[in-house]
Design an enzyme around this catalytic site. Structure first.
Site, PDB file in Angstrom:
ATOM      1  CD  GLU A  14      -3.414   0.497   1.893  1.00 58.75           C
ATOM      2  OE1 GLU A  14      -3.718   1.632   2.762  1.00 58.75           O
ATOM      3  OE2 GLU A  14      -3.440  -0.803   2.650  1.00 58.75           O
TER       4      GLU A  14
ATOM      5  CD  GLU B 173      -4.693   5.934   5.098  1.00 60.63           C
ATOM      6  OE1 GLU B 173      -6.159   6.039   5.567  1.00 60.63           O
ATOM      7  OE2 GLU B 173      -3.477   6.289   6.066  1.00 60.63           O
TER       8      GLU B 173
ATOM      9  CD1 TRP C 295     -11.209   6.198   5.080  1.00 56.37           C
ATOM     10  CD2 TRP C 295     -11.784   5.531   7.204  1.00 56.37           C
ATOM     11  NE1 TRP C 295     -10.254   6.118   5.671  1.00 56.37           N
ATOM     12  CE2 TRP C 295     -10.433   5.166   6.295  1.00 56.37           C
ATOM     13  CE3 TRP C 295     -12.026   4.621   7.442  1.00 56.37           C
ATOM     14  CZ2 TRP C 295      -9.757   5.248   6.741  1.00 56.37           C
ATOM     15  CZ3 TRP C 295     -11.442   4.335   9.105  1.00 56.37           C
ATOM     16  CH2 TRP C 295     -10.206   4.357   8.992  1.00 56.37           C
TER      17      TRP C 295
ATOM     18  CB  THR D  51      -9.359   3.623  14.317  1.00 55.63           C
ATOM     19  OG1 THR D  51      -8.084   2.347  14.358  1.00 55.63           O
ATOM     20  CG2 THR D  51      -9.730   3.748  12.585  1.00 55.63           C
TER      21      THR D  51
END
Length: 338
Positions: free
Chosen positions: A46, A50, A137, A148
């Site tokens: 990946e 972000e 998201w 998170t």
């Protein structure tokens, strides 16, 4: 991204194995709302940009090797007003170096050599074909892990101005540009259609460039056998000296009578049919069209889409249904009379 949803994900259908990818966009905003522009491979290599909704003056650059979490991989890049201003975020990815750029200016460079892991005896460097993804998201949901939620700036405020005015959170993508580089030196294969892995280790030396299909031919297909269909002797009649398999041996789509696994969506006939109710698989019939020779056999127990006039005895199923409905009506009349 409206309340009660898990956000939005746009993904390319083709893969990039090293190249230059740019996206010009404005991010979303508000605590718990994350905008992302990433490259992600099937083995979870990946490369990330972000954007945290509470920090509109920074973008996080990050990378992963096969999904292994390493919090030291993240580096912040300064930028101005990601919500109100279009910026071009760019990844330049080669077998030896990875560069993150904003508006054409390099801000971070990672060398493959610097990712050597002596424990696993591997380079922990993104190195496998990846798809491009753009997403929005809700990381700040109470159902997500505390780490998170904290990383995303806190819980999502579903009463924020963007929700009040538009009904949803949003990001705006103006343009995406992709330039694929040539395969690395020594790459295996000579095809031009698909990448496959020939070893479960999932590193760059296990990738082969092939002409293998990338679309399942039938419901029997798998990721390792895309062209699988039901046996030809069922599709076109009995092979000389062989005994055809019965219809019950052929997997079908659950919940659909007569829905089959062949390339034209039809189910095979029973062993005693002599192929009279068989579908034309891999033949001249177009996809989705039934090609039935002669009259339908009594072994075909179900409906077919667009059967046409050639399906012969299939209406017997309707007769059975009509008789059943008549019996129900008679029973109801008797009950009312009582």
């Amino acid at each position: 991204m409206a309340q009660g949803t898990v956000g939005t994900l746009l993904a390319s259908t083709s893969y990039v194995w090293y190249g230059n990818v740019k996206a010009t966009l404005k991010t979303s905003r508000t605590a718990g709302v994350v905008t992302a522009f990433i490259l992600l491979s099937d083995v979870k290599d990946e490369i990330d940009f972000e954007f945290i909704g509470t920090d509109l003056n920074d973008v996080q650059s990050n990378y992963y090797f096969q999904g292994i979490t390493n919090y030291n991989n993240e580096v912040n890049i300064s930028v101005t007003d990601t919500f109100g201003t279009y910026h071009t975020y760019e990844v330049d990815w080669t077998p030896d170096t990875l560069v993150w750029l904003v508006d054409g200016t390099p801000h971070r460079t990672l060398s493959r050599n610097s990712t050597w892991n002596a424990t696993s005896n591997q380079y922990h460097y993104p190195q496998t074909p990846a798809r491009i993804q753009l997403s929005l998201w809700p990381a700040g949901l109470s159902s997500n892990g505390l780490g998170t939620v904290q990383w995303s700036g806190g819980l999502v405020n579903w009463q924020s101005p963007d929700i009040q005015n538009a009904g949803y959170f949003y990001a705006m993508v103006n343009e995406v540009n992709v330039q694929c580089y040539s395969p690395p030196s020594g790459a295996k294969g000579s095809g031009s259609t698909s990448y496959i892995y020939d070893n479960a280790s999932g590193t760059n030396d296990t990738i082969e460039i092939t002409n293998d299909a990338t679309v399942l031919k039938s419901q029997l297909g798998t990721g390792t056998n895309m062209s699988a269909a039901y046996p030809s002797q069922i599709a076109t009649g009995t092979a000389s000296g062989s005994t055809p398999a019965s219809t019950s041996e052929i997997p079908t789509i659950p919940g659909l009578n007569g829905a089959g696994t062949g390339s034209n969506g039809q189910r095979g006939g029973n062993g005693g049919d002599g192929g009279s109710a068989a579908s034309s698989v891999g033949g001249s019939a177009p996809s989705g069209t039934a090609s039935v020779a002669g009259s339908a056999s009594t072994g075909f127990h179900g409906f077919a889409q667009n059967p046409g006039s050639s399906m012969g005895s299939l209406p017997q199923v309707e007769n059975v249904l009509q008789i059943s409905l008549f019996a129900v009506l008679v029973t109801v009349v008797i009950m009312l009379a009582i």
